[in-house]
Design an enzyme around this catalytic site. Structure first.
Site, PDB file in Angstrom:
ATOM      1  N   LYS A   1       0.838  -1.193   0.000  1.00  0.00           N
ATOM      2  CA  LYS A   1       0.000   0.000   0.000  1.00  0.00           C
ATOM      3  C   LYS A   1       0.872   1.242   0.000  1.00  0.00           C
ATOM      4  O   LYS A   1       1.964   1.237   0.563  1.00  0.00           O
ATOM      5  CB  LYS A   1      -0.874   0.027   1.267  1.00  0.00           C
TER       6      LYS A   1
ATOM      7  N   HIS B   1      -0.279   4.051   1.285  1.00  0.00           N
ATOM      8  CA  HIS B   1      -0.776   4.868   2.390  1.00  0.00           C
ATOM      9  C   HIS B   1      -0.937   3.982   3.622  1.00  0.00           C
ATOM     10  O   HIS B   1      -0.669   2.786   3.571  1.00  0.00           O
ATOM     11  CB  HIS B   1      -2.121   5.514   2.010  1.00  0.00           C
TER      12      HIS B   1
END
Length: 189
Positions: free
Chosen positions: A102, A104
């Site tokens: 990911k 974030h």
């Protein structure tokens, strides 16, 4: 593996329309006249139960600390196995392996319950060349865990399963999509 359960999974796969014929491009980039939409099977109530039970039974025999699903076909499989393991009072925590970390939040490639040093199983819905599963294995091994079992719903017999076996992994598929287009349950003839 329980052949009767595998036959029931095959029947459910047909009932929910998981096997398709046409012109398809697979994740490997290969072209095929046959396609297996594993999520149609694993997102159906009985399909999720039957797949989870068959895989749980196999894993209970060898003992694993966790089960990981490969993006995205393996996610519902790992969840089904974790649920069955709870019902059987022999919990197997689950985790998922993303294609990419990911960008974030935690920025993890692996989410869920995976502890360093664990003996794990990796699951996916289909194997063709084995590229996605190999990447997931690399991520899990980089997390200092040992992959002791790899299971898929369907082996397309295009080299992935054989490659994993050559690399020393214990590989099993529930269903077999043979090059002729024939689909079998249990061990192919």
């Amino acid at each position: 593996m329980n052949t009767e359960s595998a036959k029931r999974i095959l029947k459910i796969a047909y009932e929910v329309g998981a096997f398709l014929q046409g012109d398809f491009t697979l994740a490997s980039g290969k072209k095929s006249k046959y396609y297996f939409d594993g999520k149609k099977l694993t997102f159906s109530p009985e399909g999720a139960y039957q797949v989870g039970k068959v895989i749980f039974d196999e894993l209970a025999e060898i003992g694993v600390d966790a089960i990981g699903g490969v993006a995205t076909g393996g996610y519902p499989i790992a969840t089904a196995v974790a649920l069955i393991s709870h019902l059987e009072e022999k919990p197997i925590p689950s985790f998922i392996v993303r294609e990419e970390a990911k960008e974030h939040g935690t920025k993890r490639k692996i989410e869920g319950h995976l502890k360093e040093g664990s003996r794990v199983a990796i699951v996916d819905d289909v194997i063709t060349t084995g590229g996605s599963i190999s990447k997931a294995i690399e991520a899990v091994e980089a997390a200092k865990c040992k992959v002791v079992k790899v299971m898929v719903l369907v082996d397309r017999y295009e080299g992935g399963g054989d490659r994993l076996k050559r690399e020393g992994y214990d590989f099993t598929s529930i269903l077999h999509l043979l090059p002729s287009g024939e689909i079998t349950a249990g061990e192919p003839s």
